[in-house]
Design an enzyme around this catalytic site. Structure first.
Site, PDB file in Angstrom:
ATOM      1  N   HIS A  89      31.342 122.871  49.838  1.00  0.00           N
ATOM      2  CA  HIS A  89      32.797 122.772  48.666  1.00  0.00           C
ATOM      3  C   HIS A  89      32.746 121.547  48.094  1.00  0.00           C
ATOM      4  O   HIS A  89      33.803 120.375  48.231  1.00  0.00           O
ATOM      5  CB  HIS A  89      33.674 123.828  48.991  1.00  0.00           C
ATOM      6  N   CYS A 150      25.943 125.885  60.151  1.00  0.00           N
ATOM      7  CA  CYS A 150      26.691 124.775  61.155  1.00  0.00           C
ATOM      8  C   CYS A 150      27.034 125.920  62.677  1.00  0.00           C
ATOM      9  O   CYS A 150      27.561 126.789  62.436  1.00  0.00           O
ATOM     10  CB  CYS A 150      28.255 124.467  60.239  1.00  0.00           C
ATOM     11  N   GLU A 180      32.379 131.551  54.221  1.00  0.00           N
ATOM     12  CA  GLU A 180      32.592 131.769  55.280  1.00  0.00           C
ATOM     13  C   GLU A 180      33.131 133.357  56.201  1.00  0.00           C
ATOM     14  O   GLU A 180      32.581 133.667  57.312  1.00  0.00           O
ATOM     15  CB  GLU A 180      33.065 130.429  55.748  1.00  0.00           C
ATOM     16  N   THR A 250      36.671 128.909  60.634  1.00  0.00           N
ATOM     17  CA  THR A 250      36.844 127.334  61.679  1.00  0.00           C
ATOM     18  C   THR A 250      37.506 126.393  60.587  1.00  0.00           C
ATOM     19  O   THR A 250      37.963 125.638  61.712  1.00  0.00           O
ATOM     20  CB  THR A 250      35.513 126.773  61.255  1.00  0.00           C
ATOM     21  N   CYS A 285      37.217 124.551  63.854  1.00  0.00           N
ATOM     22  CA  CYS A 285      36.182 123.354  64.427  1.00  0.00           C
ATOM     23  C   CYS A 285      37.205 122.291  64.795  1.00  0.00           C
ATOM     24  O   CYS A 285      38.405 121.914  64.386  1.00  0.00           O
ATOM     25  CB  CYS A 285      34.936 123.215  63.688  1.00  0.00           C
ATOM     26  N   SER A 314      37.145 123.195  48.609  1.00  0.00           N
ATOM     27  CA  SER A 314      37.012 123.388  50.483  1.00  0.00           C
ATOM     28  C   SER A 314      38.381 123.629  51.218  1.00  0.00           C
ATOM     29  O   SER A 314      39.618 123.353  50.416  1.00  0.00           O
ATOM     30  CB  SER A 314      36.578 122.282  50.129  1.00  0.00           C
ATOM     31  N   ASN A 316      38.900 123.267  54.166  1.00  0.00           N
ATOM     32  CA  ASN A 316      39.642 122.272  54.919  1.00  0.00           C
ATOM     33  C   ASN A 316      41.020 121.328  53.863  1.00  0.00           C
ATOM     34  O   ASN A 316      41.693 120.986  55.075  1.00  0.00           O
ATOM     35  CB  ASN A 316      38.802 121.817  56.049  1.00  0.00           C
TER      36      ASN A 316
END
Ligand code: SF4
Length: 402
Positions: A89, A150, A180, A250, A285, A314, A316
């Site tokens: 992203h 990933c 995800e 994650t 992660c 995105s 994260n």
């Protein structure tokens, strides 16, 4: 068309193309960002001190996914190369792939575009992975598959498959419509497709689940309505919350995942008298954790403002913006062009969930003392974009060109 064969993804990271790919990816690097890193993550300019987080920008999983996409374009030049959704992203990275002529398949399981694929087509699966049914559909078409999922996402899949094999329902802390989480939910149904899942987004939803497990709050109908689209087919909360195992997307906020674990463990103990039917495995992660921890450390400084750089979709990066916004005036921007001028900035509004134009504080242009500005970027943000934002901040603060 009849299925041709069950095919395995091909390894595109071959020596004959990787040297060229390394050259292709140089566009995402930045000598300025590297230099700031070497100086202890600080940049001192007249009137402005800029701090970069200890950990920011591209993670290994993102680098690998982009490498794979570029390598596929080199290796299969002349063939139709498709990408499902976005590789990661970030608008800058995605635009660079579009410029290579990559075609797009929608992130919709039942889209007719998939029926038109043939053995001549190459299809790249993104870093978040794809749901089991979509993967099977691609295999049946006989396309050449390229997998950039990933390794950290695959670890989550292994965990939820283990839950499914043991008859444990997966509670996935994530966004139900994020690629995800959708892929992980499909894996939590196990090999026979009989496993169950429930995706919860935050502590509020975890409280609803905890209350339901102990006979409080929503009745069954209301519970199923509340979590429509977030549960496996045929999900029955009276049956499928008997034994639960936690996993998470994650890129979620670590503190929130920890709070949800505590809540659900306490709910099982309250109901059963022990936590024997509660399982957990922290699947956030390392890259996500490192970037969150580095931001917390950066926020200990007396900052005037914080810039978070990355794609608005995105996960994260959005969590980084939420962390910073609680402590200091925060501007979540996707590119340097968002800094429109000394008075205005285009940035993502976390409440309104859309990009807005906001005034920049007056002290930005006319500081009465040295400004302290923090900068970090999500795991999918390339260093060249970070450099451009830093240069623009310096320019707007009245510093000569860097
Ligand atoms: S943020 Fe984590 S899970 Fe996502 S691509 Fe990077 S390393 Fe993999």
């Amino acid at each position: 068309m009849e299925p041709q064969k069950v095919n395995r993804p091909v390894n595109v990271r071959r020596p004959e193309v990787m040297a060229q790919v390394a050259e292709d990816l140089a566009r995402f690097q930045s000598s300025l960002v590297e230099w700031i890193r070497e100086q202890g993550n600080e940049l001192e300019l007249p009137g402005v001190r800029l701090f970069l987080a200890e950990s920011f920008g591209f993670c290994d999983g993102v680098k690998r996914a982009i490498e794979i996409a570029y390598a596929a374009c080199r290796l299969f030049k002349g063939r139709r190369i498709w990408l499902i959704g976005e590789i990661i992203h970030n608008p800058d990275v995605n635009a660079s792939l579009d410029a290579l002529g990559l075609l797009h398949l929608p992130w919709k399981m039942d889209d007719p575009a998939y029926d038109a694929l043939t053995a001549e087509d190459v299809v790249i699966m993104p870093a978040f992975g794809v749901p089991v049914s979509l993967r099977q559909r691609l295999e049946a078409r006989g396309v050449t598959l390229v997998d950039s999922t990933c390794g950290n996402v695959i670890k989550v899949w292994q965990r939820v498959r283990t839950y499914a094999a043991a008859g444990v329902t997966s509670i996935i802390h994530g966004k139900a419509r994020h690629e995800e989480s959708m892929a992980t939910a499909s894996q939590s149904q196990g090999k026979d497709g009989k496993g169950n899942y429930l995706v919860i987004f935050n502590e509020t939803e975890a409280c609803l689940v905890a209350d339901y497990m102990n006979g409080r709050g929503l009745d069954k109908k209301a519970f199923l309505e509340r979590f429509a689209g977030c549960v496996s087919l045929g999900f029955d909360p009276d049956v499928h919350l008997a034994e639960i195992g936690l996993a998470n997307q994650t890129t979620m906020l670590k503190s929130e995942t920890a709070a949800i674990q505590q809540l659900l463990r306490a709910a099982v103990v309250e109901r059963d008298g022990s936590d024997a039917r509660f399982h957990m495995f922290d699947t956030i992660c390392g890259a996500t954790q490192d970037r969150q921890n580095a931001l917390f450390a950066l926020l200990e400084k007396p900052l005037d403002a914080m810039f978070i750089i990355g794609g608005y979709n995105s996960s994260n990066t959005t969590h980084l913006a939420h962390i910073a916004a609680r402590r200091v005036p925060t501007f979540f921007v996707s590119t340097a062009e968002c800094l429109l001028g000394p008075q205005r900035i285009r940035c993502y509004d976390l409440e309104k969930k859309k990009e807005v134009v906001r005034p920049l504080p007056a002290w930005f242009k006319h500081p009465e003392r040295e400004l302290q500005i923090g900068v970090t970027a999500g795991a999918s943000c390339p260093a060249n974009v970070i450099e451009a934002v830093i240069c623009r901040i310096a320019e707007l603060c009245g510093c000569a060109e860097l």
